[in-house]
Design an enzyme around this catalytic site. Sequence first.
Site, mmCIF file in Angstrom:
data_model
loop_
_atom_site.group_PDB
_atom_site.id
_atom_site.type_symbol
_atom_site.label_atom_id
_atom_site.label_comp_id
_atom_site.label_asym_id
_atom_site.label_seq_id
_atom_site.Cartn_x
_atom_site.Cartn_y
_atom_site.Cartn_z
ATOM 1 N N ARG A 185 0.836 -1.216 0.000
ATOM 2 C CA ARG A 185 0.000 0.000 0.000
ATOM 3 C C ARG A 185 0.868 1.263 0.000
ATOM 4 O O ARG A 185 0.604 2.224 0.709
ATOM 5 C CB ARG A 185 -0.931 0.031 1.222
ATOM 6 C CG ARG A 185 -1.895 -1.109 1.321
ATOM 7 C CD ARG A 185 -2.930 -1.107 0.204
ATOM 8 N NE ARG A 185 -3.893 -2.172 0.451
ATOM 9 C CZ ARG A 185 -3.727 -3.433 0.089
ATOM 10 N NH1 ARG A 185 -2.634 -3.787 -0.574
ATOM 11 N NH2 ARG A 185 -4.629 -4.343 0.360
ATOM 12 N N SER A 229 -10.574 -0.298 3.815
ATOM 13 C CA SER A 229 -9.720 -0.434 5.006
ATOM 14 C C SER A 229 -9.203 0.931 5.425
ATOM 15 O O SER A 229 -8.588 1.634 4.621
ATOM 16 C CB SER A 229 -8.518 -1.326 4.704
ATOM 17 O OG SER A 229 -8.964 -2.586 4.292
ATOM 18 N N GLU A 261 -4.354 4.116 6.159
ATOM 19 C CA GLU A 261 -4.271 3.881 4.712
ATOM 20 C C GLU A 261 -4.985 5.000 3.953
ATOM 21 O O GLU A 261 -4.553 5.431 2.883
ATOM 22 C CB GLU A 261 -4.910 2.523 4.384
ATOM 23 C CG GLU A 261 -4.870 2.185 2.915
ATOM 24 C CD GLU A 261 -5.481 0.832 2.589
ATOM 25 O OE1 GLU A 261 -5.229 -0.152 3.299
ATOM 26 O OE2 GLU A 261 -6.238 0.777 1.597
HETATM 27 C C1 LIG Z 1 -15.433 -0.453 -0.372
HETATM 28 C C2 LIG Z 1 -13.965 -0.180 -0.660
HETATM 29 C C3 LIG Z 1 -13.095 -1.223 -0.837
HETATM 30 C C4 LIG Z 1 -11.740 -0.995 -1.106
HETATM 31 N N1 LIG Z 1 -10.924 -2.057 -1.277
HETATM 32 C C5 LIG Z 1 -9.610 -1.862 -1.531
HETATM 33 C C6 LIG Z 1 -8.734 -2.984 -1.728
HETATM 34 O O1 LIG Z 1 -9.161 -4.137 -1.694
HETATM 35 N N2 LIG Z 1 -7.425 -2.727 -1.962
HETATM 36 C C7 LIG Z 1 -6.934 -1.454 -2.044
HETATM 37 O O2 LIG Z 1 -5.723 -1.327 -2.271
HETATM 38 N N3 LIG Z 1 -7.731 -0.390 -1.883
HETATM 39 C C8 LIG Z 1 -9.057 -0.552 -1.630
HETATM 40 N N4 LIG Z 1 -9.881 0.522 -1.443
HETATM 41 C C9 LIG Z 1 -9.313 1.887 -1.488
HETATM 42 C C10 LIG Z 1 -9.475 2.604 -2.864
HETATM 43 O O3 LIG Z 1 -10.500 2.041 -3.619
HETATM 44 C C11 LIG Z 1 -8.188 2.557 -3.667
HETATM 45 O O4 LIG Z 1 -7.135 3.149 -2.939
HETATM 46 C C12 LIG Z 1 -8.320 3.286 -5.005
HETATM 47 O O5 LIG Z 1 -7.170 3.100 -5.783
HETATM 48 C C13 LIG Z 1 -8.589 4.777 -4.855
HETATM 49 O O6 LIG Z 1 -8.918 5.277 -6.132
HETATM 50 P P1 LIG Z 1 -9.644 6.664 -6.302
HETATM 51 O O7 LIG Z 1 -9.653 6.984 -7.767
HETATM 52 O O8 LIG Z 1 -10.949 6.650 -5.636
HETATM 53 O O9 LIG Z 1 -8.615 7.620 -5.569
HETATM 54 P P2 LIG Z 1 -8.946 8.881 -4.641
HETATM 55 O O10 LIG Z 1 -9.610 8.413 -3.396
HETATM 56 O O11 LIG Z 1 -9.638 9.922 -5.419
HETATM 57 O O12 LIG Z 1 -7.469 9.368 -4.300
HETATM 58 C C14 LIG Z 1 -6.649 8.615 -3.447
HETATM 59 C C15 LIG Z 1 -5.269 9.289 -3.370
HETATM 60 O O13 LIG Z 1 -4.624 9.203 -4.634
HETATM 61 C C16 LIG Z 1 -4.344 10.498 -5.161
HETATM 62 N N5 LIG Z 1 -4.649 10.408 -6.590
HETATM 63 C C17 LIG Z 1 -5.824 10.024 -7.144
HETATM 64 N N6 LIG Z 1 -5.728 10.041 -8.493
HETATM 65 C C18 LIG Z 1 -4.470 10.450 -8.787
HETATM 66 C C19 LIG Z 1 -3.758 10.689 -10.011
HETATM 67 N N7 LIG Z 1 -4.324 10.508 -11.214
HETATM 68 N N8 LIG Z 1 -2.475 11.117 -9.924
HETATM 69 C C20 LIG Z 1 -1.870 11.291 -8.725
HETATM 70 N N9 LIG Z 1 -2.484 11.096 -7.538
HETATM 71 C C21 LIG Z 1 -3.773 10.676 -7.581
HETATM 72 C C22 LIG Z 1 -5.266 11.439 -4.416
HETATM 73 O O14 LIG Z 1 -4.729 12.745 -4.353
HETATM 74 C C23 LIG Z 1 -5.351 10.787 -3.054
HETATM 75 O O15 LIG Z 1 -4.240 11.131 -2.262
HETATM 76 C C24 LIG Z 1 -11.258 0.337 -1.183
HETATM 77 C C25 LIG Z 1 -12.146 1.404 -1.006
HETATM 78 C C26 LIG Z 1 -13.484 1.154 -0.762
HETATM 79 C C27 LIG Z 1 -14.434 2.313 -0.604
#
Ligand SMILES: Cc1cc2nc3c(=O)[nH]c(=O)nc-3n(C[C@H](O)[C@H](O)[C@H](O)COP(=O)(O)OP(=O)(O)OC[C@H]3O[C@@H](n4cnc5c(N)ncnc54)[C@H](O)[C@@H]3O)c2cc1C
Length: 335
Positions: free
Chosen positions: A161, A235, A331
């Site tokens: 992570r 998480s 996380e």
């Molecule tokens: C129900 C649920 C289950 C999940 N299960 C998992 C799992 O099994 N494994 C796991 O690893 N994660 C999991 N996650 C966490 C999440 O889905 C991941 O971390 C995902 O990659 C976040 O994507 P996002 O586009 O929503 O990012 P955001 O929440 O919009 O951003 C997350 C971070 O990344 C940065 N960011 C976003 N896009 C970019 C970009 N293009 N360039 C640079 N920085 C950027 C943002 O500034 C922020 O700091 C889960 C979340 C939920 C709600």
Amino acid sequence: MNTQHHVDLAQLTTFHVHATAETVVSVQSTDDVIAVLRSAPSNVRILGGGSNILVTGDVSDVILKMEIMGRDVLHENENTVTIRFGAGESWHDSVAWCVDQGYGGLENLALIPGTVGAAPMQNIGAYGVEQERCFDHCIGIDRSTLQPHTYRAEECAFGYRDSVFKRALRDRVVITHVAYTLSKRPIVHCDYADVRQELDAHAITAPTIADIFRAVVTIRTRKLPDPSQIGNAGSFFKNPVIAADHAARLHAAFPAMPSYPQEDGRVKLPAAWLIDQCGWKGHRRGDAGVHVNQALVLVNYGAATGEEIHVLATEIERSVRERFDVALETEVNRW
Ligand SMILES: Cc1cc2nc3c(=O)[nH]c(=O)nc-3n(C[C@H](O)[C@H](O)[C@H](O)COP(=O)(O)OP(=O)(O)OC[C@H]3O[C@@H](n4cnc5c(N)ncnc54)[C@H](O)[C@@H]3O)c2cc1C
């Protein structure tokens, strides 16, 4: 490019807590990203699907909302194919598309919410696989140079992570595209107990990538709270990795504690078990709480503020530290 003012972040993040963003600019191209970075007077925050962010106050920084779409085949031979995705593409839809084409490698990561561009950020992982497994490169625009740079895996410092984008390059690089090399002759990973059980339940002895994909979707749908029903960001904490002698001492005191030895000699502990042992599972205070079945998932039952969820998280961290002398690392990204 589309700019909105005074936006309620509850609709753009999966915790659904209310806070006002002064300016949100949706970007559909690399040129849009460069234009936003060039014009933004202060810091820029990068938003994908908002599924890994806890907003604890109004945001005056410009929010760059990633909406670069597209999918291009970069290389292909009889064994592998390298595909570059726009950072705004849905992660799950991209995995589903790969599986439909018969391209294997990412199927264990089905149903993770969010965008492709955020996947390298914390090197998303689930069911024994991390995105690093298929990562070829990503393209990012650095705030200081405003030039696209290609980041190969060696530069990304992927860990559990973790990546360079979460540390030295946090908020400095906007990832615009990510390329994955997938296998046309995939070897499936089904060692994870939950996946194995789900396959066994359907008497699948030689699973395909589509079988793994379906199994993961079924397990996740059953086990994890759906953010459209109840606000959460998956998480909240990482599983702590501690020194072997510390783990041995804890084992002596808590023989039932699960633990997973790591290659470097340290030991990973399940944060959910530690939190559960401290009595937090199902705890609710106002509309902030710890999920009834998943101690690792903090939830917003409706009207919780980000600050209330943050305070709850801080108390959980403190009780785990006091009971086990283990520091939990968050996380979820706090805004
Ligand atoms: C129900 C649920 C289950 C999940 N299960 C998992 C799992 O099994 N494994 C796991 O690893 N994660 C999991 N996650 C966490 C999440 O889905 C991941 O971390 C995902 O990659 C976040 O994507 P996002 O586009 O929503 O990012 P955001 O929440 O919009 O951003 C997350 C971070 O990344 C940065 N960011 C976003 N896009 C970019 C970009 N293009 N360039 C640079 N920085 C950027 C943002 O500034 C922020 O700091 C889960 C979340 C939920 C709600």
